[in-house]
Design a protein around this motif. Structure first.
Motif, short mmCIF file in Angstrom:
data_model
loop_
_atom_site.label_atom_id
_atom_site.label_comp_id
_atom_site.label_asym_id
_atom_site.label_seq_id
_atom_site.Cartn_x
_atom_site.Cartn_y
_atom_site.Cartn_z
N GLU A 70 0.85 -1.18 0.00
CA GLU A 70 0.00 0.00 0.00
C GLU A 70 0.89 1.24 0.00
N ILE A 71 0.75 2.06 -1.04
CA ILE A 71 1.55 3.28 -1.16
C ILE A 71 0.61 4.46 -1.28
N ALA A 72 0.75 5.41 -0.36
CA ALA A 72 -0.06 6.62 -0.40
C ALA A 72 0.83 7.81 -0.75
N VAL A 73 0.25 8.76 -1.49
CA VAL A 73 0.94 10.00 -1.85
C VAL A 73 0.12 11.14 -1.27
N ARG A 90 5.12 10.38 9.89
CA ARG A 90 5.02 9.23 10.79
C ARG A 90 3.63 9.16 11.43
N ASP A 91 3.17 10.29 11.94
CA ASP A 91 1.85 10.33 12.58
C ASP A 91 0.74 9.98 11.58
N LEU A 92 0.85 10.52 10.36
CA LEU A 92 -0.16 10.24 9.34
C LEU A 92 -0.13 8.77 8.94
N PHE A 93 1.06 8.22 8.77
CA PHE A 93 1.22 6.80 8.41
C PHE A 93 0.50 5.91 9.42
N TYR A 94 0.74 6.15 10.70
CA TYR A 94 0.12 5.33 11.73
C TYR A 94 -1.37 5.61 11.89
N ARG A 95 -1.78 6.86 11.69
CA ARG A 95 -3.21 7.18 11.77
C ARG A 95 -3.99 6.43 10.70
N TRP A 96 -3.45 6.38 9.48
CA TRP A 96 -4.11 5.69 8.38
C TRP A 96 -3.93 4.19 8.43
N GLY A 97 -2.92 3.70 9.14
CA GLY A 97 -2.69 2.26 9.22
C GLY A 97 -2.26 1.67 7.88
N GLY A 99 -0.39 -0.38 5.09
CA GLY A 99 0.22 -1.70 5.12
C GLY A 99 -0.77 -2.74 5.65
N LYS A 100 -0.39 -3.95 5.49
CA LYS A 100 -1.23 -5.06 5.95
C LYS A 100 -0.94 -5.35 7.41
N ARG A 101 -1.95 -5.75 8.13
CA ARG A 101 -1.80 -6.05 9.55
C ARG A 101 -0.71 -7.11 9.75
N TYR A 105 4.12 -3.55 4.77
CA TYR A 105 3.96 -3.34 3.34
C TYR A 105 3.32 -1.99 3.03
N GLY A 106 3.66 -0.98 3.80
CA GLY A 106 3.08 0.33 3.59
C GLY A 106 4.15 1.38 3.37
N VAL A 107 3.86 2.34 2.48
CA VAL A 107 4.77 3.44 2.20
C VAL A 107 3.94 4.71 2.09
N LEU A 108 4.46 5.80 2.65
CA LEU A 108 3.80 7.09 2.54
C LEU A 108 4.80 8.08 1.95
N PHE A 109 4.45 8.64 0.78
CA PHE A 109 5.23 9.71 0.18
C PHE A 109 4.57 11.01 0.59
N LEU A 110 5.28 11.82 1.36
CA LEU A 110 4.76 13.11 1.79
C LEU A 110 5.54 14.21 1.09
N ILE A 111 4.83 15.10 0.40
CA ILE A 111 5.45 16.25 -0.22
C ILE A 111 4.92 17.47 0.51
N SER A 112 5.81 18.18 1.19
CA SER A 112 5.45 19.37 1.93
C SER A 112 6.06 20.58 1.23
N LYS A 113 5.22 21.28 0.48
CA LYS A 113 5.66 22.33 -0.43
C LYS A 113 6.46 23.43 0.28
#
Length: 117
Positions: A70-73, A90-97, A99-101, A105-113
């Protein structure tokens, strides 16, 4: 496939970057695209056009079906009031959960302009 996603994401940010006024946003205010529309992209900084966002969602959905990854942008104007972009991600990654339990298997790409990160 992961390299394609990363390259596409970075190209999109460069090509579609526009000036928007900075507004402080908390992790709780970032909508989870997977819960709202079964997508993987949340563009709060308006850096992506609709076509690019749709392409990313399709690519990431196909990848999740094939591999289970699971990859979120997420784009935001800045990560205030978090102490830094890393903490916000990190906080957003854990809030959304992402990856699989029981697996990572989870990745979060964060772009902070405005943080330029």
């Amino acid at each position: 496939m992961l390299k394609k996603v990363l390259v596409l994401t970075l190209i999109c940010v460069v090509l579609f970057c526009i000036a928007v006024p900075a507004e402080a946003i908390t992790v709780r205010e970032v909508p989870n695209p997977h819960l709202n529309n079964k997508g993987w992209v949340t563009d709060m900084a308006n850096l992506l056009n609709a076509e690019t966002e749709a392409q990313l969602n399709q690519l990431l959905s196909n990848l999740e079906k094939k591999t289970g990854n699971e990859i979120a942008v997420v784009t935001v104007t800045d990560t205030a009031p978090s102490s830094n972009p890393k903490q916000f991600a990190r906080d957003l990654f854990y809030r959304w959960g992402l990856g699989k339990r029981g697996k990572t298997y989870g990745v979060l790409f964060l772009i902070s302009k405005d943080d330029r990160k």
